[in-house]
Scaffold this motif. Structure first.
Motif, PDB file in Angstrom:
ATOM      1  N   GLY A   1      38.021  50.645  30.722  1.00 30.24           N
ATOM      2  CA  GLY A   1      38.143  49.181  30.687  1.00 30.24           C
ATOM      3  C   GLY A   1      37.626  48.524  31.940  1.00 30.24           C
ATOM      4  N   LYS A   2      36.797  49.238  32.714  1.00 31.38           N
ATOM      5  CA  LYS A   2      36.266  48.690  33.966  1.00 31.38           C
ATOM      6  C   LYS A   2      35.211  47.605  33.755  1.00 31.38           C
ATOM      7  N   LYS A   3      34.856  47.357  32.513  1.00 31.33           N
ATOM      8  CA  LYS A   3      33.834  46.339  32.263  1.00 31.33           C
ATOM      9  C   LYS A   3      34.367  44.924  32.440  1.00 31.33           C
ATOM     10  N   GLN A   4      35.664  44.785  32.564  1.00 26.28           N
ATOM     11  CA  GLN A   4      36.238  43.453  32.751  1.00 26.28           C
ATOM     12  C   GLN A   4      35.830  42.894  34.114  1.00 26.28           C
ATOM     13  N   LEU A   5      35.682  41.574  34.199  1.00 34.36           N
ATOM     14  CA  LEU A   5      35.305  40.899  35.439  1.00 34.36           C
ATOM     15  C   LEU A   5      36.499  40.128  35.985  1.00 34.36           C
ATOM     16  N   ALA A   6      36.610  40.104  37.294  1.00 32.68           N
ATOM     17  CA  ALA A   6      37.751  39.464  37.956  1.00 32.68           C
ATOM     18  C   ALA A   6      37.356  38.109  38.523  1.00 32.68           C
ATOM     19  N   SER A   7      38.277  37.137  38.410  1.00 33.34           N
ATOM     20  CA  SER A   7      38.102  35.821  39.016  1.00 33.34           C
ATOM     21  C   SER A   7      39.457  35.359  39.546  1.00 33.34           C
ATOM     22  N   GLY A   8      39.426  34.710  40.695  1.00 37.69           N
ATOM     23  CA  GLY A   8      40.665  34.213  41.294  1.00 37.69           C
ATOM     24  C   GLY A   8      40.491  33.966  42.775  1.00 37.69           C
ATOM     25  N   THR A   9      41.313  33.055  43.312  1.00 36.48           N
ATOM     26  CA  THR A   9      41.244  32.715  44.734  1.00 36.48           C
ATOM     27  C   THR A   9      42.632  32.869  45.345  1.00 36.48           C
ATOM     28  N   PHE A  10      42.703  33.547  46.491  1.00 34.68           N
ATOM     29  CA  PHE A  10      43.978  33.841  47.145  1.00 34.68           C
ATOM     30  C   PHE A  10      43.861  33.522  48.628  1.00 34.68           C
ATOM     31  N   ASP A  11      44.865  32.823  49.171  1.00 38.51           N
ATOM     32  CA  ASP A  11      44.801  32.486  50.591  1.00 38.51           C
ATOM     33  C   ASP A  11      45.342  33.630  51.441  1.00 38.51           C
ATOM     34  N   SER A  12      45.296  33.431  52.755  1.00 35.73           N
ATOM     35  CA  SER A  12      45.621  34.505  53.687  1.00 35.73           C
ATOM     36  C   SER A  12      47.078  34.940  53.643  1.00 35.73           C
ATOM     37  N   SER A  13      47.952  34.100  53.086  1.00 30.28           N
ATOM     38  CA  SER A  13      49.377  34.435  53.058  1.00 30.28           C
ATOM     39  C   SER A  13      49.757  35.274  51.845  1.00 30.28           C
ATOM     40  N   GLU A  14      48.819  35.475  50.912  1.00 30.41           N
ATOM     41  CA  GLU A  14      49.132  36.229  49.700  1.00 30.41           C
ATOM     42  C   GLU A  14      49.252  37.719  50.000  1.00 30.41           C
ATOM     43  N   SER A  15      50.326  38.315  49.531  1.00 28.36           N
ATOM     44  CA  SER A  15      50.502  39.750  49.694  1.00 28.36           C
ATOM     45  C   SER A  15      49.680  40.487  48.648  1.00 28.36           C
ATOM     46  N   LEU A  16      49.440  41.752  48.899  1.00 29.20           N
ATOM     47  CA  LEU A  16      48.698  42.562  47.933  1.00 29.20           C
ATOM     48  C   LEU A  16      49.435  42.632  46.604  1.00 29.20           C
ATOM     49  N   ARG A  17      50.728  42.719  46.657  1.00 23.53           N
ATOM     50  CA  ARG A  17      51.510  42.793  45.410  1.00 23.53           C
ATOM     51  C   ARG A  17      51.304  41.538  44.570  1.00 23.53           C
ATOM     52  N   ASN A  18      51.299  40.367  45.213  1.00 25.60           N
ATOM     53  CA  ASN A  18      51.084  39.123  44.473  1.00 25.60           C
ATOM     54  C   ASN A  18      49.681  39.062  43.875  1.00 25.60           C
ATOM     55  N   VAL A  19      48.695  39.497  44.670  1.00 21.51           N
ATOM     56  CA  VAL A  19      47.310  39.488  44.182  1.00 21.51           C
ATOM     57  C   VAL A  19      47.175  40.396  42.965  1.00 21.51           C
ATOM     58  N   LEU A  20      47.734  41.611  43.056  1.00 21.62           N
ATOM     59  CA  LEU A  20      47.640  42.550  41.940  1.00 21.62           C
ATOM     60  C   LEU A  20      48.400  42.036  40.713  1.00 21.62           C
ATOM     61  N   THR A  21      49.519  41.369  40.942  1.00 29.54           N
ATOM     62  CA  THR A  21      50.301  40.830  39.824  1.00 29.54           C
ATOM     63  C   THR A  21      49.499  39.794  39.061  1.00 29.54           C
ATOM     64  N   VAL A  22      48.845  38.872  39.781  1.00 27.70           N
ATOM     65  CA  VAL A  22      48.035  37.825  39.131  1.00 27.70           C
ATOM     66  C   VAL A  22      46.862  38.450  38.384  1.00 27.70           C
ATOM     67  N   LEU A  23      46.152  39.381  39.048  1.00 24.58           N
ATOM     68  CA  LEU A  23      44.976  39.982  38.425  1.00 24.58           C
ATOM     69  C   LEU A  23      45.354  40.850  37.228  1.00 24.58           C
ATOM     70  N   SER A  24      46.504  41.518  37.307  1.00 28.38           N
ATOM     71  CA  SER A  24      46.911  42.399  36.209  1.00 28.38           C
ATOM     72  C   SER A  24      47.164  41.621  34.922  1.00 28.38           C
ATOM     73  N   GLU A  25      47.616  40.383  35.057  1.00 30.19           N
ATOM     74  CA  GLU A  25      47.902  39.566  33.876  1.00 30.19           C
ATOM     75  C   GLU A  25      46.628  39.120  33.172  1.00 30.19           C
ATOM     76  N   THR A  26      45.570  38.902  33.953  1.00 30.41           N
ATOM     77  CA  THR A  26      44.317  38.436  33.346  1.00 30.41           C
ATOM     78  C   THR A  26      43.379  39.582  32.979  1.00 30.41           C
ATOM     79  N   MET A  27      43.566  40.750  33.598  1.00 31.09           N
ATOM     80  CA  MET A  27      42.662  41.874  33.363  1.00 31.09           C
ATOM     81  C   MET A  27      43.336  43.015  32.612  1.00 31.09           C
ATOM     82  N   ASN A  28      44.580  42.815  32.229  1.00 34.92           N
ATOM     83  CA  ASN A  28      45.285  43.764  31.379  1.00 34.92           C
ATOM     84  C   ASN A  28      45.376  45.170  31.996  1.00 34.92           C
ATOM     85  N   PHE A  29      46.037  45.251  33.150  1.00 32.66           N
ATOM     86  CA  PHE A  29      46.321  46.559  33.739  1.00 32.66           C
ATOM     87  C   PHE A  29      47.710  46.527  34.378  1.00 32.66           C
ATOM     88  N   SER A  30      48.246  47.708  34.619  1.00 35.43           N
ATOM     89  CA  SER A  30      49.522  47.832  35.333  1.00 35.43           C
ATOM     90  C   SER A  30      49.246  48.570  36.636  1.00 35.43           C
TER      91      SER A  30
END
Length: 327
Positions: A285-314
């Protein structure tokens, strides 16, 4: 000292001067006064001349001798000791001044011998550097910058990774950045260079001024104007450029992480550099493309949580290890 003491007071003062207490007190005061004068720059002596005097013809130094007791001895003893302390401090200070100068000279010689100066950022670290000519560089994580010790004469830089350059104008000394076989030349401008793309491609984006891109060993060259970018390699037969959103390309210098139709491999590589983690991926499923903007205060966990919802991964996050499972 002003002659205002009566006979009794003068005797008491002289008795004090001959005491151990006076010797310790005057020594401390002399040391403090001497240190203050040196730090304030009030004493501007000729170090070289004084050093030569201290070392000149040691055979002329006074030789040890047995001094007979006399009635005047004790009156001069405290001042003799103070003078010795004073001279010792002066000699010691001179020694350390010359020692530090010698060390500085040695360091400079080592620097010139090395000829190359390198700045490296590991994953998770970004820095802003000021070059010897006054130009500045934002150096991204997992990036390396190398230039010569005589940079102001030869403004040539080697870049691995990504850097945003703000160049001081100096028409007599063109500013050149070499990256993966592509040389970017500028006289006074601001531009971004990245070698993080696939297939050893070099991405150059111009914000202000004018730059020239040239393949090493070839005659091919193109020029960019503000708002233009080019993605090329040393092996390309044709050099192309296009209009780009230049400000988007330098958001990383402000701590902003932005993805726009980014493929999965590029996404994980960017997150590994940005957060200094190691990412493993399971599933297809690596053919999916990612889009999103995150500021410097965002933790990695938050970034992965947002991306996982739009790219369908855990994902699982443990310290600096990330495991992603594509659904």
């Amino acid at each position: 000292f002003q002659g205002n003491l009566n006979k009794e007071e003068a005797k008491e003062f002289l008795d004090f001067l001959e005491s151990q207490e006076a010797e310790e007190f005057l020594s401390a005061e002399l040391i403090q006064l001497w240190s203050y004068k040196l730090k304030s720059g009030e004493y501007n002596w000729d170090n070289k001349s004084l050093w030569e005097k201290l070392n000149h013809n040691k055979s002329n130094y006074a030789r040890p001798y047995v001094h007979r007791e006399s009635n005047r001895k004790r009156n001069w003893l405290p001042w003799t000791r103070a003078a010795v302390v004073f001279l010792a401090i002066g000699a010691s200070t001179l020694f350390f001044v010359n020692r530090d100068k010698y060390r500085a000279d040695q360091e400079q010689e080592l620097l010139l011998d090395a000829k190359l100066i390198t700045h490296y950022n590991p994953a998770g670290k970004k820095t802003k550097l000021t070059l010897p000519d006054g130009s500045s560089v934002f150096l991204n994580s997992e990036s390396k910058l190398t230039y010569t010790a005589d940079f102001q004469r030869d403004r040539s830089i080697s870049l691995e990774g990504e850097g945003f350059f703000e160049v001081i104008k100096d028409p007599a000394h063109p500013f050149k950045v070499a990256a993966n076989g592509i040389v970017t030349t500028a006289l006074g401008t601001s531009f971004n260079i990245s070698t993080f793309g696939p297939e050893d491609k070099v991405a150059v984006t111009l914000l202000t001024g004018k730059v020239e891109l040239r393949q090493v060993g070839k005659g091919n060259a193109i020029q960019l104007v503000p708002g233009e970018g080019s993605v090329l390699s040393r092996n390309d037969n044709h050099l192309n450029k296009e209009k780009v959103d230049a400000q988007d390309k330098i958001l990383w210098t402000k701590g902003v992480l932005k993805f726009k139709d980014t493929d999965f491999d590029q996404l994980t590589a960017t997150l590994e550099r940005w957060y200094d983690v190691e990412i493993t991926v399971q599933g297809s499923g690596k053919k999916q493309l990612a889009s999103g903007t995150f500021d410097s205060s965002e933790s990695l966990r938050n970034v992965l949580t947002v991306l996982s919802e739009t790219m369908n991964f855990s994902f699982e996050l443990n310290d600096n290890q990330v495991h992603i499972k594509l659904n």
